[in-house]
Enzyme design. Structure first.
Site, short mmCIF file in Angstrom:
data_model
loop_
_atom_site.label_atom_id
_atom_site.label_comp_id
_atom_site.label_asym_id
_atom_site.label_seq_id
_atom_site.Cartn_x
_atom_site.Cartn_y
_atom_site.Cartn_z
CG ASN A 264 -2.12 -0.98 0.90
OD1 ASN A 264 -2.14 -1.60 -0.04
ND2 ASN A 264 -3.25 -0.93 1.90
CG LEU A 265 0.63 5.95 -1.45
CD1 LEU A 265 1.67 5.89 -2.35
CD2 LEU A 265 -0.58 7.01 -2.00
CE LYS A 266 -0.87 4.76 7.69
NZ LYS A 266 -1.84 4.59 8.71
N GLY A 267 2.68 2.42 3.29
CA GLY A 267 3.71 1.68 3.69
C GLY A 267 4.06 1.57 4.96
CD GLU B 80 11.90 1.69 3.70
OE1 GLU B 80 11.24 1.01 2.91
OE2 GLU B 80 12.98 1.76 4.02
#
Length: 244
Positions: A124-127, A131
């Site tokens: 996922n974009l959130k990481g 990161e």
């Protein structure tokens, strides 16, 4: 050769702390059983420092004691990182320059595993841990199938997406479910696709032994503490080659 012993109160005293649950009602006999088990595990003396009922008929214990075992660090086997850890900018640049198309990744939790924290942290974009996940890399095309995905569904999606790599997360380990599911997944891909067209198979989870990749039929195992950048760097190393 480096020989070490556990450290508890003073250097080399061999003191360790272990915890476990016994299927016993919490009473004096149960506490005695916990100490007996610790003795049989090699703790001598063993001191019971905590006992707490855990539902009907179960008790959780913490035991502190001394062991006489030594560890030779020269005999320790681990999987060392054998590829450079690249920045997001370097990863995107290498894929664009050498692959000349987006690198396709399909990820899922397979079987009855509904714990998506691990796969989401990587994809996922959130990481995680500051990161961003693989979805943030412009040269990666990521499909996150989520939880409780069947092996046939995973194989079909990987085939349809022409996946370069398949990432599978397994957190549930009761009765070695993570090992059984991984072997079933790797066998399905071997049966469905010829060797030259199979995607890279990667599994991850806190209970995997990184030395078991060949035994489980996968290309790489990532255990606890893995970051999205580490996975992306491995994908570049395995599928694209040297960044230079």
């Amino acid at each position: 050769m480096t020989i070490v012993r556990p450290y508890g109160d003073t250097t080399g005293d061999g003191m360790v702390q272990v915890s476990f649950t016994l299927p016993l009602v919490h009473d004096k006999r149960a506490e005695g059983a916990a100490v007996q088990l610790a003795n049989k595990m090699g703790l001598d003396p063993a001191m019971l420092v905590h006992a707490k009922p855990m539902g009907e008929g179960f008790t959780f214990f913490v035991v502190y004691g001394r062991v006489n075992h030594l560890v030779d660090t020269d005999e320790v086997q681990v999987v060392e990182r054998d590829f450079p850890l690249l920045s997001a900018k370097e990863i995107n640049a290498v894929i664009k320059r050498k692959l000349r198309r987006r690198l396709t990744v399909v990820g899922a939790c397979i079987g009855t595993d509904a714990h998506t924290v691990g796969i989401d942290a990587i994809l996922n974009l959130k990481g995680i841990a500051g990161e961003k996940g693989l979805e943030s890399y412009r040269e990666l095309a990521v499909t996150n199938m989520g939880a409780q995905v069947s092996v046939p569904e995973l194989v079909e999606t990987a085939r349809a997406q022409k996946a370069d790599a398949v990432l599978v997360s397994q957190v549930v380990t009761q009765r070695d479910a993570h090992l059984l599911n991984t072997r079933a997944m790797s066998a399905a891909f071997r049966e469905a696709m010829p060797a030259g067209r199979r995607p890279l198979l990667i599994v991850g989870g806190p209970r995997f032994d990184e030395l078991m990749a060949a035994d489980l039929g996968v290309d790489r195992i990532f255990s606890r503490g893995t970051t999205p950048r580490e996975v992306a760097s491995y994908l570049v190393h395995a599928l694209v080659g040297s960044p230079s």
